[in-house]
Design a protein around this motif. Structure first.
Motif, PDB file in Angstrom:
ATOM      1  N   MET A   1       9.381 -18.548  35.718  1.00  0.00           N
ATOM      2  CA  MET A   1       9.052 -18.132  34.418  1.00  0.00           C
ATOM      3  C   MET A   1       7.989 -19.035  33.796  1.00  0.00           C
ATOM      4  O   MET A   1       7.181 -18.556  32.993  1.00  0.00           O
ATOM      5  CB  MET A   1      10.325 -18.183  33.597  1.00  0.00           C
ATOM      6  CG  MET A   1      10.113 -17.597  32.305  1.00  0.00           C
ATOM      7  SD  MET A   1      11.463 -16.556  32.005  1.00  0.00           S
ATOM      8  CE  MET A   1      11.501 -16.454  30.404  1.00  0.00           C
ATOM      9  N   ALA A   2       8.015 -20.285  34.131  1.00  0.00           N
ATOM     10  CA  ALA A   2       7.030 -21.234  33.642  1.00  0.00           C
ATOM     11  C   ALA A   2       5.646 -20.864  34.142  1.00  0.00           C
ATOM     12  O   ALA A   2       4.641 -21.040  33.433  1.00  0.00           O
ATOM     13  CB  ALA A   2       7.404 -22.637  34.089  1.00  0.00           C
ATOM     14  N   ALA A   3       5.584 -20.306  35.362  1.00  0.00           N
ATOM     15  CA  ALA A   3       4.300 -19.908  35.917  1.00  0.00           C
ATOM     16  C   ALA A   3       3.724 -18.744  35.119  1.00  0.00           C
ATOM     17  O   ALA A   3       2.523 -18.684  34.832  1.00  0.00           O
ATOM     18  CB  ALA A   3       4.459 -19.519  37.382  1.00  0.00           C
ATOM     19  N   ARG A   4       4.614 -17.802  34.737  1.00  0.00           N
ATOM     20  CA  ARG A   4       4.165 -16.677  33.945  1.00  0.00           C
ATOM     21  C   ARG A   4       3.724 -17.104  32.563  1.00  0.00           C
ATOM     22  O   ARG A   4       2.738 -16.603  32.018  1.00  0.00           O
ATOM     23  CB  ARG A   4       5.306 -15.668  33.783  1.00  0.00           C
ATOM     24  CG  ARG A   4       5.369 -14.691  34.858  1.00  0.00           C
ATOM     25  CD  ARG A   4       6.398 -13.667  34.464  1.00  0.00           C
ATOM     26  NE  ARG A   4       6.485 -12.670  35.466  1.00  0.00           N
ATOM     27  CZ  ARG A   4       7.331 -11.689  35.462  1.00  0.00           C
ATOM     28  NH1 ARG A   4       8.199 -11.598  34.482  1.00  0.00           N
ATOM     29  NH2 ARG A   4       7.351 -10.801  36.413  1.00  0.00           N
ATOM     30  N   LEU A   5       4.408 -18.015  32.013  1.00  0.00           N
ATOM     31  CA  LEU A   5       4.085 -18.512  30.680  1.00  0.00           C
ATOM     32  C   LEU A   5       2.729 -19.221  30.680  1.00  0.00           C
ATOM     33  O   LEU A   5       1.892 -18.985  29.806  1.00  0.00           O
ATOM     34  CB  LEU A   5       5.183 -19.462  30.187  1.00  0.00           C
ATOM     35  CG  LEU A   5       5.077 -19.895  28.736  1.00  0.00           C
ATOM     36  CD1 LEU A   5       5.137 -18.719  27.787  1.00  0.00           C
ATOM     37  CD2 LEU A   5       6.166 -20.884  28.400  1.00  0.00           C
ATOM     38  N   SER A   6       2.475 -20.056  31.683  1.00  0.00           N
ATOM     39  CA  SER A   6       1.187 -20.749  31.761  1.00  0.00           C
ATOM     40  C   SER A   6       0.049 -19.757  32.030  1.00  0.00           C
ATOM     41  O   SER A   6      -1.054 -19.874  31.502  1.00  0.00           O
ATOM     42  CB  SER A   6       1.220 -21.840  32.832  1.00  0.00           C
ATOM     43  OG  SER A   6       1.345 -21.269  34.113  1.00  0.00           O
TER      44      SER A   6
ATOM     45  N   GLU B   1       0.071 -16.570  31.099  1.00  0.00           N
ATOM     46  CA  GLU B   1      -0.113 -15.824  29.864  1.00  0.00           C
ATOM     47  C   GLU B   1      -0.895 -16.647  28.838  1.00  0.00           C
ATOM     48  O   GLU B   1      -1.738 -16.122  28.118  1.00  0.00           O
ATOM     49  CB  GLU B   1       1.253 -15.422  29.281  1.00  0.00           C
ATOM     50  CG  GLU B   1       1.116 -14.318  28.275  1.00  0.00           C
ATOM     51  CD  GLU B   1       2.457 -13.721  27.907  1.00  0.00           C
ATOM     52  OE1 GLU B   1       2.609 -13.435  26.714  1.00  0.00           O
ATOM     53  OE2 GLU B   1       3.306 -13.534  28.781  1.00  0.00           O
ATOM     54  N   ILE B   2      -0.661 -17.946  28.813  1.00  0.00           N
ATOM     55  CA  ILE B   2      -1.394 -18.835  27.909  1.00  0.00           C
ATOM     56  C   ILE B   2      -2.874 -18.858  28.308  1.00  0.00           C
ATOM     57  O   ILE B   2      -3.762 -18.778  27.456  1.00  0.00           O
ATOM     58  CB  ILE B   2      -0.784 -20.250  27.897  1.00  0.00           C
ATOM     59  CG1 ILE B   2       0.587 -20.208  27.254  1.00  0.00           C
ATOM     60  CG2 ILE B   2      -1.689 -21.239  27.179  1.00  0.00           C
ATOM     61  CD1 ILE B   2       1.360 -21.514  27.348  1.00  0.00           C
ATOM     62  N   LYS B   3      -3.164 -18.937  29.606  1.00  0.00           N
ATOM     63  CA  LYS B   3      -4.538 -18.922  30.096  1.00  0.00           C
ATOM     64  C   LYS B   3      -5.220 -17.613  29.705  1.00  0.00           C
ATOM     65  O   LYS B   3      -6.366 -17.600  29.238  1.00  0.00           O
ATOM     66  CB  LYS B   3      -4.575 -19.083  31.615  1.00  0.00           C
ATOM     67  CG  LYS B   3      -4.373 -20.464  32.111  1.00  0.00           C
ATOM     68  CD  LYS B   3      -4.492 -20.483  33.633  1.00  0.00           C
ATOM     69  CE  LYS B   3      -4.126 -21.829  34.187  1.00  0.00           C
ATOM     70  NZ  LYS B   3      -4.188 -21.849  35.668  1.00  0.00           N
ATOM     71  N   LEU B   4      -4.534 -16.484  29.910  1.00  0.00           N
ATOM     72  CA  LEU B   4      -5.095 -15.185  29.578  1.00  0.00           C
ATOM     73  C   LEU B   4      -5.338 -15.052  28.072  1.00  0.00           C
ATOM     74  O   LEU B   4      -6.336 -14.484  27.636  1.00  0.00           O
ATOM     75  CB  LEU B   4      -4.176 -14.063  30.071  1.00  0.00           C
ATOM     76  CG  LEU B   4      -4.151 -13.840  31.587  1.00  0.00           C
ATOM     77  CD1 LEU B   4      -3.105 -12.778  31.951  1.00  0.00           C
ATOM     78  CD2 LEU B   4      -5.508 -13.415  32.097  1.00  0.00           C
ATOM     79  N   THR B   5      -4.411 -15.582  27.271  1.00  0.00           N
ATOM     80  CA  THR B   5      -4.565 -15.532  25.820  1.00  0.00           C
ATOM     81  C   THR B   5      -5.788 -16.342  25.396  1.00  0.00           C
ATOM     82  O   THR B   5      -6.582 -15.897  24.545  1.00  0.00           O
ATOM     83  CB  THR B   5      -3.295 -16.063  25.129  1.00  0.00           C
ATOM     84  OG1 THR B   5      -2.156 -15.338  25.607  1.00  0.00           O
ATOM     85  CG2 THR B   5      -3.375 -15.919  23.631  1.00  0.00           C
TER      86      THR B   5
END
Length: 145
Positions: A1-6, A8-12
């Motif tokens: 989940m941490a990978a998805r969060l990071s 998503e932060i990059k994409l944002t």
């Protein structure tokens, strides 16, 4: 989940960068359009002023033509005198060309004019004291009346 969060932060962040670039480009396009509109308006103003100026010039030319056509014509004797004068000038130009261009003495110096050649019937006697060099050519009387 941490990978998805990071991720998503990059994409944002990338999305925000793209939105910032888009906003900058839209601002540049709007300023470019504004400048283009201003230039077009200036050209329209210049074109209109040039058109008005040209109209005034044409009117002035027409007025001048009317004035010139209403002016009295020269008499034939005066025209003949003018023609004879310019013909005599044109005949003497080759003779006087070197002097007028500053390359030599006046043609009268070559002819050797003397005071005797200047005396005429009824001319005052003190005329022999006049310096002869540098006189312009005399008009010829060859021209038909």
């Amino acid at each position: 989940m941490a990978a998805r969060l990071s991720e998503e932060i990059k994409l944002t962040k990338k999305h925000e960068e793209i939105l910032a670039k888009r906003t900058d480009l839209l601002g540049q396009m709007e300023s470019g359009c504004k400048q283009h509109r201003e230039k077009r308006e200036q050209h329209a103003i210049l074109w209109q002023s040039a058109r008005e100026r040209n109209t005034r010039l044409l009117q002035d030319l027409q007025k001048m033509e009317e004035r010139l056509s209403a002016r009295p014509r020269l008499q034939p004797e005066i025209i003949n005198l003018q023609t004879c004068y310019w013909e005599s000038i044109e005949e003497k130009i080759p003779e006087w060309e070197d002097f007028l261009l500053g390359r030599g003495p006046p043609p009268s110096a070559h002819r050797g004019w003397s005071s005797r050649s200047l005396k005429r019937k009824g001319a005052p006697q003190d005329r022999s004291k006049v310096k002869v060099t540098g006189l312009p050519p005399r008009a010829s009387t060859k021209c038909a009346s």
